[in-house]
Design a protein around this motif. Structure first.
Motif, short mmCIF file in Angstrom:
data_model
loop_
_atom_site.label_atom_id
_atom_site.label_comp_id
_atom_site.label_asym_id
_atom_site.label_seq_id
_atom_site.Cartn_x
_atom_site.Cartn_y
_atom_site.Cartn_z
N MET A 1 0.83 -1.21 0.00
CA MET A 1 0.00 0.00 0.00
C MET A 1 0.86 1.26 0.00
SD MET A 1 -3.06 -1.23 2.55
CE MET A 1 -4.30 0.01 2.09
N GLN A 2 1.92 1.26 0.79
CA GLN A 2 2.82 2.42 0.82
C GLN A 2 3.42 2.69 -0.55
OE1 GLN A 2 5.39 1.18 4.20
NE2 GLN A 2 5.13 3.29 4.84
N ARG A 3 3.88 1.64 -1.21
CA ARG A 3 4.52 1.82 -2.51
C ARG A 3 3.52 2.33 -3.54
NH1 ARG A 3 9.30 0.05 -4.83
NH2 ARG A 3 10.01 0.26 -2.69
N ILE A 4 2.30 1.78 -3.51
CA ILE A 4 1.27 2.26 -4.45
C ILE A 4 0.99 3.74 -4.17
CG2 ILE A 4 -1.15 2.08 -5.14
CD1 ILE A 4 -0.90 -0.98 -4.59
N ALA A 5 0.90 4.11 -2.91
CA ALA A 5 0.64 5.51 -2.56
C ALA A 5 1.77 6.42 -3.04
CB ALA A 5 0.44 5.65 -1.05
N GLU A 6 3.01 5.95 -2.93
CA GLU A 6 4.16 6.75 -3.36
C GLU A 6 4.22 6.91 -4.87
OE1 GLU A 6 7.57 4.65 -1.90
OE2 GLU A 6 7.12 5.11 0.19
N GLN A 7 3.90 5.84 -5.61
CA GLN A 7 4.12 5.83 -7.05
C GLN A 7 2.84 5.83 -7.88
OE1 GLN A 7 6.59 2.40 -7.83
NE2 GLN A 7 8.37 3.34 -6.91
N GLU A 8 1.69 5.81 -7.22
CA GLU A 8 0.37 5.73 -7.86
C GLU A 8 0.04 4.33 -8.35
OE1 GLU A 8 -0.80 8.83 -10.49
OE2 GLU A 8 0.31 10.34 -9.36
N SER A 9 1.04 3.53 -8.67
CA SER A 9 0.81 2.13 -9.06
C SER A 9 2.15 1.40 -8.97
CB SER A 9 0.26 2.04 -10.48
OG SER A 9 1.23 2.47 -11.42
N ILE A 10 2.04 0.08 -8.99
CA ILE A 10 3.24 -0.76 -9.03
C ILE A 10 3.03 -1.83 -10.08
CG2 ILE A 10 3.90 -0.42 -6.61
CD1 ILE A 10 2.69 -3.26 -6.05
N ILE A 11 4.13 -2.33 -10.61
CA ILE A 11 4.09 -3.55 -11.41
C ILE A 11 4.30 -4.66 -10.38
CG2 ILE A 11 5.13 -4.87 -13.29
CD1 ILE A 11 3.80 -2.22 -14.17
N THR A 12 3.29 -5.49 -10.19
CA THR A 12 3.34 -6.43 -9.07
C THR A 12 4.57 -7.32 -9.12
OG1 THR A 12 1.87 -7.99 -10.17
CG2 THR A 12 0.86 -6.42 -8.65
N TRP A 13 4.92 -7.84 -10.29
CA TRP A 13 6.09 -8.72 -10.39
C TRP A 13 7.37 -7.99 -10.01
CZ3 TRP A 13 7.34 -13.45 -9.97
CH2 TRP A 13 8.59 -13.90 -10.37
N GLU A 14 7.52 -6.76 -10.43
CA GLU A 14 8.71 -5.98 -10.09
C GLU A 14 8.79 -5.73 -8.59
OE1 GLU A 14 8.79 -2.44 -12.48
OE2 GLU A 14 9.03 -3.57 -14.34
N PHE A 15 7.66 -5.37 -7.98
CA PHE A 15 7.68 -5.11 -6.54
C PHE A 15 7.96 -6.40 -5.77
CE2 PHE A 15 5.81 -4.28 -2.33
CZ PHE A 15 6.66 -3.24 -1.96
N PHE A 16 7.41 -7.51 -6.23
CA PHE A 16 7.71 -8.79 -5.58
C PHE A 16 9.21 -9.04 -5.55
CE2 PHE A 16 8.59 -13.37 -6.08
CZ PHE A 16 8.31 -13.75 -4.78
#
Length: 135
Positions: free
Chosen positions: A39-54
């Protein structure tokens, strides 16, 4: 606690205890530390690529657990995941993030009780230098 263990022990022990503390603190919300990290990363960047964040957090959560966390956020209506694997908040997810963020500030305060801002910044600086040094 003894002060003669290798630095790796302290890092692993601190991470283990932080995870246990936050998981316990978030239990009433039926979320974990990893939900909050996402949630923090999505809030910081507006979205994430799930595989990259994993790839960034896979040392602390396995692929199945990560998938279950994303699925639980989808089931709650907090996020959407596009065909391109882009995960972003829904309006409900943004609201949940704000609500949980308020709770998290108080709980983090308890975790960091007695640590000054200068001590915290020094700790982060030292750890960052170690990371850069061994790259």
């Amino acid at each position: 606690m003894e002060a003669n263990k290798p630095i790796g022990w302290y890092l692993k022990e601190a991470d283990k205890r932080i995870t246990a503390f936050l998981n316990d603190e978030f239990a009433d919300l039926s979320i974990s530390r990893h939900h909050w990290l996402i949630m923090q990363r999505i809030a910081e960047q507006e979205s994430i690529i799930t595989w990259e964040f994993f790839q960034e957090i896979k040392s602390t959560v396995n692929a199945q657990q990560f998938g279950e966390i994303i699925q639980s956020m989808l089931d709650r209506g907090w996020v959407t995941v596009s065909a391109e694997d882009k995960c972003a908040f829904t309006a409900e997810g943004r609201g949940a993030y704000q609500q949980i963020g308020s709770i998290q500030q108080e709980r983090s305060g308890r975790m960091l009780n007695g640590i000054t801002e200068a001590e915290y910044n020094l700790m982060i600086s030292v750890l960052n230098r170690i990371i850069v040094n061994i790259g």
